[in-house]
Write a protein that holds these residues in place. Structure first.
Motif, PDB file in Angstrom:
ATOM      1  N   GLY A  74      34.025  46.127  34.360  1.00  0.00           N
ATOM      2  CA  GLY A  74      34.995  45.157  34.864  1.00  0.00           C
ATOM      3  C   GLY A  74      35.243  44.039  33.862  1.00  0.00           C
ATOM      4  O   GLY A  74      34.583  43.946  32.812  1.00  0.00           O
ATOM      5  N   GLY A  75      36.206  43.196  34.228  1.00  0.00           N
ATOM      6  CA  GLY A  75      36.521  42.039  33.390  1.00  0.00           C
ATOM      7  C   GLY A  75      35.337  41.084  33.313  1.00  0.00           C
ATOM      8  O   GLY A  75      35.103  40.439  32.293  1.00  0.00           O
ATOM      9  N   THR A  76      34.584  40.990  34.396  1.00  0.00           N
ATOM     10  CA  THR A  76      33.476  40.028  34.443  1.00  0.00           C
ATOM     11  C   THR A  76      32.429  40.344  33.374  1.00  0.00           C
ATOM     12  O   THR A  76      31.964  39.449  32.671  1.00  0.00           O
ATOM     13  CB  THR A  76      32.820  40.031  35.838  1.00  0.00           C
ATOM     14  OG1 THR A  76      33.859  39.953  36.808  1.00  0.00           O
ATOM     15  CG2 THR A  76      31.876  38.866  36.009  1.00  0.00           C
ATOM     16  N   TYR A 100      38.653  30.708  36.624  1.00  0.00           N
ATOM     17  CA  TYR A 100      37.909  31.796  37.268  1.00  0.00           C
ATOM     18  C   TYR A 100      36.422  31.439  37.234  1.00  0.00           C
ATOM     19  O   TYR A 100      35.923  30.913  36.237  1.00  0.00           O
ATOM     20  CB  TYR A 100      38.190  33.103  36.518  1.00  0.00           C
ATOM     21  CG  TYR A 100      37.490  34.288  37.114  1.00  0.00           C
ATOM     22  CD1 TYR A 100      37.716  34.653  38.436  1.00  0.00           C
ATOM     23  CD2 TYR A 100      36.594  35.046  36.370  1.00  0.00           C
ATOM     24  CE1 TYR A 100      37.071  35.733  38.995  1.00  0.00           C
ATOM     25  CE2 TYR A 100      35.946  36.131  36.922  1.00  0.00           C
ATOM     26  CZ  TYR A 100      36.183  36.470  38.238  1.00  0.00           C
ATOM     27  OH  TYR A 100      35.536  37.540  38.789  1.00  0.00           O
ATOM     28  N   ASN A 145      43.787  32.192  30.233  1.00  0.00           N
ATOM     29  CA  ASN A 145      43.968  33.205  31.273  1.00  0.00           C
ATOM     30  C   ASN A 145      45.444  33.243  31.667  1.00  0.00           C
ATOM     31  O   ASN A 145      45.981  32.262  32.148  1.00  0.00           O
ATOM     32  CB  ASN A 145      43.082  32.832  32.478  1.00  0.00           C
ATOM     33  CG  ASN A 145      43.331  33.670  33.720  1.00  0.00           C
ATOM     34  OD1 ASN A 145      43.212  33.192  34.842  1.00  0.00           O
ATOM     35  ND2 ASN A 145      43.683  34.921  33.549  1.00  0.00           N
ATOM     36  N   ASN A 149      44.777  33.043  37.463  1.00  0.00           N
ATOM     37  CA  ASN A 149      44.121  32.915  38.759  1.00  0.00           C
ATOM     38  C   ASN A 149      43.393  31.579  38.761  1.00  0.00           C
ATOM     39  O   ASN A 149      42.568  31.354  37.875  1.00  0.00           O
ATOM     40  CB  ASN A 149      43.101  34.053  38.939  1.00  0.00           C
ATOM     41  CG  ASN A 149      42.227  33.852  40.159  1.00  0.00           C
ATOM     42  OD1 ASN A 149      42.563  33.102  41.066  1.00  0.00           O
ATOM     43  ND2 ASN A 149      41.082  34.521  40.182  1.00  0.00           N
ATOM     44  N   ASP A 177      41.820  36.134  28.831  1.00  0.00           N
ATOM     45  CA  ASP A 177      41.609  36.916  30.050  1.00  0.00           C
ATOM     46  C   ASP A 177      42.980  37.358  30.557  1.00  0.00           C
ATOM     47  O   ASP A 177      43.758  36.545  31.050  1.00  0.00           O
ATOM     48  CB  ASP A 177      40.885  36.027  31.062  1.00  0.00           C
ATOM     49  CG  ASP A 177      40.602  36.735  32.370  1.00  0.00           C
ATOM     50  OD1 ASP A 177      41.244  37.767  32.655  1.00  0.00           O
ATOM     51  OD2 ASP A 177      39.749  36.243  33.129  1.00  0.00           O
ATOM     52  N   TYR A 180      45.417  40.296  34.753  1.00  0.00           N
ATOM     53  CA  TYR A 180      46.637  40.469  35.573  1.00  0.00           C
ATOM     54  C   TYR A 180      47.856  40.804  34.703  1.00  0.00           C
ATOM     55  O   TYR A 180      48.987  40.478  35.068  1.00  0.00           O
ATOM     56  CB  TYR A 180      46.908  39.201  36.394  1.00  0.00           C
ATOM     57  CG  TYR A 180      45.789  38.881  37.368  1.00  0.00           C
ATOM     58  CD1 TYR A 180      45.626  39.611  38.539  1.00  0.00           C
ATOM     59  CD2 TYR A 180      44.864  37.881  37.090  1.00  0.00           C
ATOM     60  CE1 TYR A 180      44.577  39.351  39.416  1.00  0.00           C
ATOM     61  CE2 TYR A 180      43.809  37.603  37.962  1.00  0.00           C
ATOM     62  CZ  TYR A 180      43.679  38.348  39.114  1.00  0.00           C
ATOM     63  OH  TYR A 180      42.641  38.088  39.982  1.00  0.00           O
ATOM     64  N   SER A 208      41.249  44.601  33.111  1.00  0.00           N
ATOM     65  CA  SER A 208      40.498  45.161  34.245  1.00  0.00           C
ATOM     66  C   SER A 208      41.323  46.238  34.951  1.00  0.00           C
ATOM     67  O   SER A 208      42.439  45.966  35.395  1.00  0.00           O
ATOM     68  CB  SER A 208      40.172  44.056  35.246  1.00  0.00           C
ATOM     69  OG  SER A 208      39.714  44.608  36.452  1.00  0.00           O
ATOM     70  N   LYS A 211      42.195  45.501  38.784  1.00  0.00           N
ATOM     71  CA  LYS A 211      43.416  44.795  39.171  1.00  0.00           C
ATOM     72  C   LYS A 211      44.618  45.727  39.102  1.00  0.00           C
ATOM     73  O   LYS A 211      45.491  45.697  39.953  1.00  0.00           O
ATOM     74  CB  LYS A 211      43.654  43.605  38.235  1.00  0.00           C
ATOM     75  CG  LYS A 211      42.472  42.669  38.105  1.00  0.00           C
ATOM     76  CD  LYS A 211      42.176  41.966  39.403  1.00  0.00           C
ATOM     77  CE  LYS A 211      40.957  41.066  39.264  1.00  0.00           C
ATOM     78  NZ  LYS A 211      40.533  40.495  40.532  1.00  0.00           N
ATOM     79  N   LYS A 219      34.854  48.455  39.280  1.00  0.00           N
ATOM     80  CA  LYS A 219      34.341  47.651  38.181  1.00  0.00           C
ATOM     81  C   LYS A 219      34.440  48.357  36.825  1.00  0.00           C
ATOM     82  O   LYS A 219      33.434  48.681  36.181  1.00  0.00           O
ATOM     83  CB  LYS A 219      32.889  47.230  38.449  1.00  0.00           C
ATOM     84  CG  LYS A 219      32.699  46.340  39.673  1.00  0.00           C
ATOM     85  CD  LYS A 219      33.374  45.001  39.587  1.00  0.00           C
ATOM     86  CE  LYS A 219      32.753  44.078  38.558  1.00  0.00           C
ATOM     87  NZ  LYS A 219      33.437  42.748  38.610  1.00  0.00           N
TER      88      LYS A 219
END
Ligand SMILES: Cc1ncc(COP(=O)(O)O)c(C=O)c1O
Length: 358
Positions: A74-76, A100, A145, A149, A177, A180, A208, A211, A219
């Protein structure tokens, strides 16, 4: 609180509609074919190749899938692995609030010093002169980002050029980031750092699939960064997750070959945004501009703080938003609530019915 009070949950950012059956079938197929063991650490080559092709089609940028693309959980994880790899004790990282929630902890856990700069409604635009003032000899990275978000704002090409000038002048790196990237409205184009060669040479772009394919639970994401930065990121990725699940990677590689599977997304979410906005007409809560992401901010007036308003709404009105102060380090309260509109029309209609009474 949403669970406790049986409230419609528009707080957390996840879609409530189904993932493509075709993609699910592909994953089953890959599992049945026996692709169930560890993937290579940087990601399965066919997926990285497919990603490189998508980047070529989308941003007309050639990337080297062997040395510049890394598949992450995932992006995280992409954000964390990047910061762990590139930020050392005492390094300063400039980030923009609202932000975020994983950015600040990722910086601090790795010994960095987060330097928060507040953006304000209605447009949450970046004042690049303010950014310049925050740069010191210890500044190492700037995080951006877009689409954003929770603000729903997007960076323009003028922003990206300002960013490029600053980071080249001060020898900084950029974590961009872009989870999106596909969720952008009004025929705007997403300004990826990948479109700007001088910026790309010192940037890590984060994406990601959660999304893009309505599958936040899987993830799977990835980083795109020049070889020297990718080499470092892989050293931390190796000991954070080592690798990402194999059948999903293989299925995504097949699924990405058809651009129809992701090009529709901007229109799809624009319709959802407009549907939601139409449903809330007559409410005392007023929408802010939303140019991207699947979040709509609504402003309210009165005595309540945004947190009190969100709690009241969840408890008494059975509709759960998130107070935007939660995304500010200093808890700035602009009396804004974030609503996730990545939901079926039925849910959005019910939410609208409640909002019209407030
Ligand atoms: C701005 C932003 N970055 C990164 C992430 C994390 O992405 P993932 O779910 O792929 O870890 C999210 C998820 O909500 C997000 O909103």
């Amino acid at each position: 609180m949403a669970l406790e009070h049986g409230a419609i949950n528009l707080s957390q950012g996840f879609p409530d509609f189904r993932v493509s059956e075709k993609l699910i079938d592909l994953i089953h197929q890959k599992m049945k074919e026996g692709h169930n063991q560890y993937a290579p650490m940087p990601g399965v080559p066919v997926l990285r190749q497919a990603i490189a092709e998508v980047i070529q089609k989308t941003y007309q940028r050639q990337t080297d899938f062997e040395n510049e693309i890394t598949v992450t959980a995932g992006g995280t994880e992409a954000i964390f692995a990047t910061v762990a790899a590139l930020i050392s004790q005492g390094d300063e990282v400039i980030l923009f609030d609202p932000s975020y929630d994983s950015y600040d902890p990722a910086i601090r856990l790795n010994g960095g010093i987060p330097i928060h700069l507040n953006l304000t409604p209605p447009d949450f635009s970046i004042d690049w002169n303010e950014v310049r003032k925050k740069i010191t000899a210890r500044t190492r990275m700037i995080m951006v980002n877009t689409p954003h978000n929770p603000a729903g704002s997007v960076l323009t090409s003028a922003d990206i050029k300002e960013l490029e000038t600053l980071v080249v002048e001060h020898d900084l790196i950029v974590l961009s980031d872009e989870v999106y990237e596909r969720i952008i409205f009004e025929n705007k184009t997403h300004e990826s750092v990948l479109k700007y060669p001088r910026l790309m040479a010192r940037s890590i772009a984060v994406f990601s699939f959660g999304k893009t394919f309505h599958a936040t639970g899987w993830k799977v994401g990835y980083t795109v960064a020049p070889e020297n930065l990718t080499r470092e990121i892989r050293k931390t990725h190796q000991f954070i997750t080592f690798s990402v699940n194999t059948p999903v990677q293989l299925a995504l590689a097949d699924y990405l070959t058809d651009p129809e599977n992701y090009l529709y997304l901007g229109k799809f979410y624009q319709q959802k945004r407009d549907f939601f906005l139409n449903e809330i007409k007559g409410s005392s809560l007023k929408p802010l501009p939303c140019l991207g992401s699947y979040f709509q901010l609504l402003s309210f007036t009165g005595e309540k703080s945004d947190t009190e308003m969100a709690e009241w709404m969840t408890r008494e009105m059975k509709l759960a938003p998130i107070p935007v102060s939660a995304f500010y380090k200093d808890k700035s309260d602009h009396q804004l609530l974030r609503f996730c509109f990545a939901k079926g029309e039925d849910t959005l209609q019910k939410a609208g019915r409640i909002l019209r009474t407030i």
